[in-house]
Design an enzyme around this catalytic site. Structure first.
Site, mmCIF file in Angstrom:
data_model
loop_
_atom_site.group_PDB
_atom_site.id
_atom_site.type_symbol
_atom_site.label_atom_id
_atom_site.label_comp_id
_atom_site.label_asym_id
_atom_site.label_seq_id
_atom_site.Cartn_x
_atom_site.Cartn_y
_atom_site.Cartn_z
ATOM 1 N N GLU A 134 -76.850 -45.249 8.549
ATOM 2 C CA GLU A 134 -76.877 -45.397 10.206
ATOM 3 C C GLU A 134 -78.042 -44.316 10.377
ATOM 4 O O GLU A 134 -77.626 -43.010 10.050
ATOM 5 C CB GLU A 134 -75.577 -45.060 10.711
ATOM 6 N N GLU A 187 -89.105 -40.526 17.070
ATOM 7 C CA GLU A 187 -87.705 -40.392 17.621
ATOM 8 C C GLU A 187 -87.764 -38.670 17.858
ATOM 9 O O GLU A 187 -87.857 -38.139 16.843
ATOM 10 C CB GLU A 187 -86.269 -40.394 16.634
HETATM 11 P P1 NDP Z 1 -80.409 -35.485 8.462
HETATM 12 O O1 NDP Z 1 -80.851 -36.748 7.812
HETATM 13 O O2 NDP Z 1 -81.402 -34.390 8.534
HETATM 14 O O3 NDP Z 1 -79.037 -34.897 8.016
HETATM 15 C C1 NDP Z 1 -78.009 -35.763 7.786
HETATM 16 C C2 NDP Z 1 -76.881 -35.346 6.899
HETATM 17 O O4 NDP Z 1 -77.687 -35.565 5.680
HETATM 18 C C3 NDP Z 1 -76.859 -33.919 6.997
HETATM 19 O O5 NDP Z 1 -75.515 -33.591 6.447
HETATM 20 C C4 NDP Z 1 -77.533 -33.199 6.032
HETATM 21 O O6 NDP Z 1 -77.388 -32.067 5.553
HETATM 22 C C5 NDP Z 1 -77.809 -34.409 4.852
HETATM 23 N N1 NDP Z 1 -78.901 -34.513 4.091
HETATM 24 C C6 NDP Z 1 -80.076 -34.043 4.393
HETATM 25 N N2 NDP Z 1 -81.036 -34.219 3.339
HETATM 26 C C7 NDP Z 1 -80.087 -34.906 2.226
HETATM 27 C C8 NDP Z 1 -80.386 -35.193 0.951
HETATM 28 N N3 NDP Z 1 -81.695 -35.224 0.373
HETATM 29 N N4 NDP Z 1 -79.547 -35.896 0.292
HETATM 30 C C9 NDP Z 1 -78.294 -36.031 0.961
HETATM 31 N N5 NDP Z 1 -77.744 -35.501 2.034
HETATM 32 C C10 NDP Z 1 -78.760 -34.929 2.747
HETATM 33 O O7 NDP Z 1 -80.078 -35.680 9.857
HETATM 34 P P2 NDP Z 1 -79.746 -34.580 11.395
HETATM 35 O O8 NDP Z 1 -78.585 -34.106 10.761
HETATM 36 O O9 NDP Z 1 -80.943 -34.049 11.600
HETATM 37 O O10 NDP Z 1 -79.225 -35.832 12.360
HETATM 38 C C11 NDP Z 1 -80.029 -36.280 13.148
HETATM 39 C C12 NDP Z 1 -80.371 -37.719 12.927
HETATM 40 O O11 NDP Z 1 -79.355 -38.547 12.597
HETATM 41 C C13 NDP Z 1 -80.883 -38.327 14.057
HETATM 42 O O12 NDP Z 1 -82.417 -39.019 13.446
HETATM 43 C C14 NDP Z 1 -80.249 -39.437 14.532
HETATM 44 O O13 NDP Z 1 -80.772 -40.480 15.079
HETATM 45 C C15 NDP Z 1 -79.341 -39.785 13.283
HETATM 46 N N6 NDP Z 1 -78.099 -40.435 13.871
HETATM 47 C C16 NDP Z 1 -77.928 -41.755 13.711
HETATM 48 C C17 NDP Z 1 -76.763 -42.293 14.146
HETATM 49 C C18 NDP Z 1 -76.488 -43.791 14.077
HETATM 50 O O14 NDP Z 1 -75.203 -44.091 13.938
HETATM 51 N N7 NDP Z 1 -77.369 -44.403 13.490
HETATM 52 C C19 NDP Z 1 -75.883 -41.407 14.732
HETATM 53 C C20 NDP Z 1 -76.063 -39.944 14.902
HETATM 54 C C21 NDP Z 1 -77.108 -39.463 14.394
HETATM 55 P P3 NDP Z 1 -77.942 -30.728 6.340
HETATM 56 O O15 NDP Z 1 -77.880 -30.893 7.721
HETATM 57 O O16 NDP Z 1 -77.281 -29.659 5.456
HETATM 58 O O17 NDP Z 1 -79.494 -30.773 6.084
#
Ligand code: NDP
Length: 481
Positions: free
Chosen positions: A249, A384
């Site tokens: 997602e 975004e």
């Molecule tokens: P990120 O992609 O940065 O992070 C999401 C999660 O993935 C966090 O727990 C993060 O950890 C982890 N993560 C980051 N890098 C890796 C990796 N290489 N391998 C595995 N896990 C990893 O997103 P954000 O937290 O910044 O959230 C915002 C984004 O989420 C926006 O783009 C938004 O649109 C999207 N989103 C989508 C939704 C949907 O349903 N389509 C709903 C809500 C949000 P850490 O934070 O520690 O880096």
């Protein structure tokens, strides 16, 4: 200072290598706790606990699994104020929003999937002429990974964990390291509800190390991820050669299309919400607003006036409508879009300024921004931003606005405001998104499929769709001739 710990095998523990990350409160920019910076060793310990718990949990009766999930739901509700305060402190969202939306929805996720699993079914097909019966089994997958973002921390984490557990899997979960607090509290609740140890394991840490270790783990067989599109690409690339099941997602850049024939007042009120709820940090927010030319100037005046009245303030203040952005990094990213406005193609109509909240001058407060743009091709309409920033543009025909709505790499959701039935049906069919709202926004029914197309993701969550994701399908054919 809050000391957040991993939850592995039903026990709270410090990270094996004793490395920590500071928790910073977005409302004041101050450190208020520390979170484990877990390594692959912690992920391995979580995996081993989950693997050990898997057979007994998968063989636990559906009624028992359901009862435990319902108990978790009830305990989250009983601790509503505590959870809401933690979510608001961690994320910067108004406490009123955490109390009315985030935490009740997390409880609903557990309750919904506690009930849904008792109704989940598989198919059978009889062919009398050949004397065969085919029947399908849906077995839990095993140990699955759930990785969630910071914008709706417990809400989105539980949206994954609840169906995974309901279907009989064991989970290694990683919440965003930016907002770990409510996931930490959830461990206590799970123990109190009698969830057997090892069934759910929560490992805190950075995405680039802890998250990566989950994705790369050879025996974690499915990954359910919500987050940014770039992270989604990394996960897809890493998981594909291991043939893991994937649900992604990802980001959105959702159009909000407003026709002159809509119910104007309802549209206006909802559009303020769909633009700026949770400081605009919801993947479903309508960040590109397209307004039919005949009402464009009036809308611009009315919308700007309504948004001007939104109260930006400390999240714990009950009158606050717009809290703090989640982190300094994110605040600076959002600000950079406003500072980078190109006056030859766009004009800032309102907001986009740092707000000084008395006593909390180091918090990440930004006034909601409205920007008028001349073309859907500009950066503000194509990337975004994920903050309190929307763009406005007028259109003159259905074909023109449909083309603009679809002309973006994302395809999560769209909103259409019209009282013309034919038009609403046509747009619902032609919009390239996984979700369309007509004359409403973010009205959620947990039975419905949830997810996006194009760069907004792969797969669907919600209802039986996610229970299918979290189960492996096996067909059996018996000949009884
Ligand atoms: P990120 O992609 O940065 O992070 C999401 C999660 O993935 C966090 O727990 C993060 O950890 C982890 N993560 C980051 N890098 C890796 C990796 N290489 N391998 C595995 N896990 C990893 O997103 P954000 O937290 O910044 O959230 C915002 C984004 O989420 C926006 O783009 C938004 O649109 C999207 N989103 C989508 C939704 C949907 O349903 N389509 C709903 C809500 C949000 P850490 O934070 O520690 O880096």
């Amino acid at each position: 200072m809050i000391h957040i710990q991993n939850y592995i095998d039903g026990v709270f523990s410090d990270p094996i290598q004793n490395e920590w990350i500071d928790n910073i409160g977005p409302a004041d920019g101050l450190v208020y706790g520390k979170t484990p910076n877990s390594s692959s060793k912690d992920v391995q310990a979580a995996y081993e606990a989950a693997q050990k718990a898997f057979i007994p949990w998968s063989e636990t009766s559906i009624e028992k699994r359901s009862a435990i999930l319902l108990k978790i739901a009830g305990l989250i509700e009983a601790n509503l104020d505590r959870f809401a305060a933690a979510e608001s402190k961690d994320n910067g969202k108004p406490i009123s929003v955490a109390r009315a939306v985030d935490i009740p929805r997390a409880a609903s996720n557990f309750r919904f999937f506690g009930h849904a699993i008792t109704q989940f079914y598989s198919e059978s097909h009889e062919t009398k002429s050949e004397k065969t019966i085919n029947y399908t089994l849906r077995h839990p997958i095993g140990v699955v990974g759930c990785i969630s973002p910071w914008n709706l921390p417990l809400y989105l984490l539980s949206w994954k964990i609840a169906p995974a557990l309901a279907a009989g899997n064991c989970v290694v979960a990683k919440p965003s390291e930016v907002t770990p607090y409510t996931a930490f509290l959830l461990g206590e609740i799970c123990n109190e509800a009698g969830l057997p140890k090892g069934v759910l394991n929560i490992v805190h840490g950075l995405g680039s190390s802890t998250g990566k270790a989950i994705v790369e783990h050879p025996h974690i067989k499915a990954i359910s991820f919500t987050g940014g599109t770039e992270t989604g690409k990394f996960i897809a690339k890493t998981a594909a050669p291991m043939f893991k099941k994937l649900s992604l997602e990802l980001g959105g850049k959702n159009p909000n299309i407003i026709f002159a024939d809509c119910d104007y007042e309802k549209m206006l009120t909802t559009t303020v919400r769909s633009s700026f709820s949770n400081q605009g940090q919801i993947c479903l927010c309508g960040s590109r607003i397209f307004v039919e030319a005949s009402i464009y100037e009036q809308f611009k005046i009315d919308f700007t006036e309504r948004v001007r009245q939104l109260v930006v303030g400390h999240p714990s203040d009950e009158s606050t409508q717009i809290g703090a952005l989640v982190s300094k990094t994110h605040y600076e990213k959002v600000r950079s879009y406003i500072e980078g406005i190109d006056p030859t193609e766009s004009r800032l109509l309102l907001g986009g300024e740092q707000v000084h909240v008395e006593g909390y001058e180091n918090g990440y407060y930004l006034s909601p921004a409205i920007i008028e743009v001349d073309s859907n091709q500009c950066k503000l309409n194509q990337e975004e931003i994920f903050g309190p920033v929307v763009t406005l543009m007028s259109f003159t025909s259905d074909a023109e606005v449909l083309a603009m709505a679809n002309d973006v790499k994302y395809g999560l959701s769209a909103t259409v405001w019209t009282n013309n039935l034919k038009r609403s049906l046509m747009f619902s069919e032609k919009l390239e998104t996984g979700i369309v709202w007509v004359n409403t926004w973010m009205q959620r029914d947990l039975r419905t499929p949830f997810g996006g197309v194009k760069s907004s993701g792969v797969g669907r969550e919600g209802g039986f769709e996610v229970l299918r994701f979290f189960t492996e399908t096996k067909n059996i054919c018996i000949n009884y001739k």
